[in-house]
Write a protein that holds these residues in place. Sequence first.
Motif, PDB file in Angstrom:
ATOM      1  N   LEU A   7      14.104  32.412  65.176  1.00 11.32           N
ATOM      2  CA  LEU A   7      13.724  31.408  64.495  1.00 11.32           C
ATOM      3  C   LEU A   7      12.665  30.549  64.666  1.00 11.32           C
ATOM      4  CD1 LEU A   7      15.442  29.695  61.538  1.00 11.32           C
ATOM      5  CD2 LEU A   7      16.986  28.571  63.249  1.00 11.32           C
ATOM      6  N   GLY A   8      12.098  29.712  63.956  1.00 10.12           N
ATOM      7  CA  GLY A   8      11.230  29.413  63.830  1.00 10.12           C
ATOM      8  C   GLY A   8       9.620  29.852  64.176  1.00 10.12           C
ATOM      9  N   GLY A   9       9.710  31.206  64.910  1.00  6.40           N
ATOM     10  CA  GLY A   9       8.637  31.312  64.998  1.00  6.40           C
ATOM     11  C   GLY A   9       7.361  31.763  64.335  1.00  6.40           C
ATOM     12  N   CYS A  10       6.492  33.275  64.095  1.00  5.71           N
ATOM     13  CA  CYS A  10       5.148  33.026  63.462  1.00  5.71           C
ATOM     14  C   CYS A  10       5.515  35.053  63.379  1.00  5.71           C
ATOM     15  CB  CYS A  10       4.770  32.688  63.332  1.00  5.71           C
ATOM     16  SG  CYS A  10       3.639  32.738  64.779  1.00  5.71           S
ATOM     17  N   GLN A  11       6.214  35.352  63.579  1.00  2.00           N
ATOM     18  CA  GLN A  11       6.269  36.887  63.784  1.00  2.00           C
ATOM     19  C   GLN A  11       7.110  38.243  63.222  1.00  2.00           C
ATOM     20  OE1 GLN A  11       4.310  37.563  68.273  1.00  2.00           O
ATOM     21  NE2 GLN A  11       2.027  36.596  67.265  1.00  2.00           N
ATOM     22  N   GLY A  12       7.760  37.508  62.414  1.00  3.29           N
ATOM     23  CA  GLY A  12       9.149  38.005  62.040  1.00  3.29           C
ATOM     24  C   GLY A  12      10.269  37.064  60.976  1.00  3.29           C
ATOM     25  N   SER A  13      11.391  36.289  62.298  1.00  2.76           N
ATOM     26  CA  SER A  13      12.014  35.459  61.226  1.00  2.76           C
ATOM     27  C   SER A  13      11.302  34.340  60.683  1.00  2.76           C
ATOM     28  CB  SER A  13      13.408  35.099  62.602  1.00  2.76           C
ATOM     29  OG  SER A  13      13.818  36.298  62.927  1.00  2.76           O
ATOM     30  N   THR A  14      11.790  33.666  59.946  1.00  7.60           N
ATOM     31  CA  THR A  14      11.671  33.007  59.475  1.00  7.60           C
ATOM     32  C   THR A  14      11.411  31.160  60.294  1.00  7.60           C
ATOM     33  OG1 THR A  14      13.379  33.184  57.531  1.00  7.60           O
ATOM     34  CG2 THR A  14      12.632  30.660  57.821  1.00  7.60           C
ATOM     35  N   GLY A  15       9.873  30.567  59.683  1.00  4.15           N
ATOM     36  CA  GLY A  15       9.852  29.874  60.782  1.00  4.15           C
ATOM     37  C   GLY A  15       9.021  28.311  59.678  1.00  4.15           C
ATOM     38  N   PRO A  16       8.298  27.894  60.112  1.00  8.58           N
ATOM     39  CA  PRO A  16       6.817  26.903  58.815  1.00  8.58           C
ATOM     40  C   PRO A  16       6.532  27.596  58.748  1.00  8.58           C
ATOM     41  CG  PRO A  16       7.515  26.466  61.322  1.00  8.58           C
ATOM     42  CD  PRO A  16       8.188  27.697  61.480  1.00  8.58           C
ATOM     43  N   ALA A  17       6.526  28.744  58.717  1.00  6.55           N
ATOM     44  CA  ALA A  17       5.066  29.504  57.569  1.00  6.55           C
ATOM     45  C   ALA A  17       5.687  30.480  56.457  1.00  6.55           C
ATOM     46  CB  ALA A  17       4.223  30.469  58.961  1.00  6.55           C
ATOM     47  N   SER A  18       6.908  30.146  57.069  1.00  2.68           N
ATOM     48  CA  SER A  18       7.697  30.726  55.696  1.00  2.68           C
ATOM     49  C   SER A  18       7.441  30.408  54.536  1.00  2.68           C
ATOM     50  CB  SER A  18       8.759  31.297  55.872  1.00  2.68           C
ATOM     51  OG  SER A  18       8.666  32.561  57.663  1.00  2.68           O
ATOM     52  N   PRO A  19       7.366  31.314  53.376  1.00  2.00           N
ATOM     53  CA  PRO A  19       8.054  30.557  52.082  1.00  2.00           C
ATOM     54  C   PRO A  19       9.024  30.254  51.505  1.00  2.00           C
ATOM     55  CG  PRO A  19       7.480  32.952  51.783  1.00  2.00           C
ATOM     56  CD  PRO A  19       7.934  33.009  53.091  1.00  2.00           C
ATOM     57  N   ALA A  20       9.084  28.685  51.427  1.00  2.00           N
ATOM     58  CA  ALA A  20      10.181  27.051  51.058  1.00  2.00           C
ATOM     59  C   ALA A  20      10.848  28.190  49.996  1.00  2.00           C
ATOM     60  CB  ALA A  20       9.785  25.920  51.532  1.00  2.00           C
ATOM     61  N   PRO A  21      12.230  28.035  49.677  1.00  2.00           N
ATOM     62  CA  PRO A  21      12.337  27.982  48.060  1.00  2.00           C
ATOM     63  C   PRO A  21      11.277  28.178  46.858  1.00  2.00           C
ATOM     64  CG  PRO A  21      14.195  27.049  49.121  1.00  2.00           C
ATOM     65  CD  PRO A  21      13.415  26.935  49.836  1.00  2.00           C
ATOM     66  N   ASP A  22      10.598  26.989  46.878  1.00  2.00           N
ATOM     67  CA  ASP A  22       9.540  26.920  45.647  1.00  2.00           C
ATOM     68  C   ASP A  22       8.311  27.564  46.284  1.00  2.00           C
ATOM     69  OD1 ASP A  22       8.080  25.608  48.097  1.00  2.00           O
ATOM     70  OD2 ASP A  22       7.988  23.114  47.225  1.00  2.00           O
ATOM     71  N   GLY A  23       8.237  28.592  46.979  1.00  2.00           N
ATOM     72  CA  GLY A  23       7.200  29.113  47.317  1.00  2.00           C
ATOM     73  C   GLY A  23       6.190  29.165  47.896  1.00  2.00           C
ATOM     74  N   ARG A  24       6.507  28.281  48.393  1.00  2.00           N
ATOM     75  CA  ARG A  24       5.065  27.200  49.372  1.00  2.00           C
ATOM     76  C   ARG A  24       5.670  27.128  51.049  1.00  2.00           C
ATOM     77  NH1 ARG A  24       1.023  24.975  47.707  1.00  2.00           N
ATOM     78  NH2 ARG A  24       0.614  23.709  49.425  1.00  2.00           N
ATOM     79  N   PRO A  25       4.759  27.429  51.819  1.00  2.00           N
ATOM     80  CA  PRO A  25       5.150  27.024  52.954  1.00  2.00           C
ATOM     81  C   PRO A  25       5.947  26.018  53.550  1.00  2.00           C
ATOM     82  CG  PRO A  25       3.090  28.145  52.864  1.00  2.00           C
ATOM     83  CD  PRO A  25       3.395  27.666  51.269  1.00  2.00           C
ATOM     84  N   TRP A  26       6.914  26.039  54.337  1.00  2.00           N
ATOM     85  CA  TRP A  26       7.743  25.078  54.558  1.00  2.00           C
ATOM     86  C   TRP A  26       7.078  24.108  55.432  1.00  2.00           C
ATOM     87  CZ3 TRP A  26      12.830  24.152  53.848  1.00  2.00           C
ATOM     88  CH2 TRP A  26      13.662  25.159  53.327  1.00  2.00           C
ATOM     89  N   GLY A  27       5.740  24.499  56.233  1.00  2.00           N
ATOM     90  CA  GLY A  27       4.764  23.008  56.773  1.00  2.00           C
ATOM     91  C   GLY A  27       5.732  21.854  57.290  1.00  2.00           C
ATOM     92  N   SER A  28       5.739  20.722  56.924  1.00  2.00           N
ATOM     93  CA  SER A  28       6.511  19.461  57.678  1.00  2.00           C
ATOM     94  C   SER A  28       7.592  19.482  56.658  1.00  2.00           C
ATOM     95  CB  SER A  28       5.233  17.892  56.865  1.00  2.00           C
ATOM     96  OG  SER A  28       5.461  18.269  55.146  1.00  2.00           O
ATOM     97  N   ARG A  29       7.801  20.270  56.044  1.00  2.00           N
ATOM     98  CA  ARG A  29       9.555  19.755  55.443  1.00  2.00           C
ATOM     99  C   ARG A  29      10.197  21.247  56.611  1.00  2.00           C
ATOM    100  NH1 ARG A  29       8.923  22.296  49.653  1.00  2.00           N
ATOM    101  NH2 ARG A  29       7.268  24.322  51.023  1.00  2.00           N
TER     102      ARG A  29
END
Length: 226
Positions: A7-29
Amino acid sequence: MICPNSLGGCQGSTGPASPAPDGRPWGSRWPDITLRDQVSVELALADALGISSWAAVVGGSMGGQRALEWGVQAPDRVDRMIVLAANTEASADQIAICSIQLDAIRADPHWLGGDYYDDPVGPHVGMGIARRIAHLTYRTAAEWTTGFGRAWQDDVDPLRGGRYAVQSYLQHAEDGLRNRFDANSYLSLTSAMNGHEIGRGRGGTRAAVSRLRAVPTVAGVDSDRL
């Protein structure tokens, strides 16, 4: 064998680059997470797969910290625990070095507070510096001296435009990560490792370790600083 990405990674599980509910990457959120959060997610994965217990949990470095957390958090679901090059809590030395890495990424003008996914450049310089700093901790000073000394790369004098061989090695390590990893994931995972403390809220390390039921195999490494 099951090997979930963290969790938090970028090669499979949900992480900052994954889409948030609004469709945009989580990023700073993206929220701060801990190794306990990672293991809680893995427990949910085990439940979803119908796996009530593991013959063994195994990992090295952060994976070893998670393996230890598995044994403490779910002692009745782990038969054997194999912990490689890990610790019961992050040391001051580890936190200090990792914090400088995090600052290097945040100081990159292309980090943009974590919302850089529309930027064609991204914080590659900062992450490259962070990677080189990290790589210094994977060996001792004596090993760096033995492996590289003051040798020149390609026999070109550093005082005449060349580089020392050790500089070239660190650059190679940087290049191997920069284009395949997300800087926000680097921040998230490194921060999670800094927060690792098996005894937090459990009465201390001794009390936490007393929960273990798994047969342990622990392998330490004395050839690197970390």
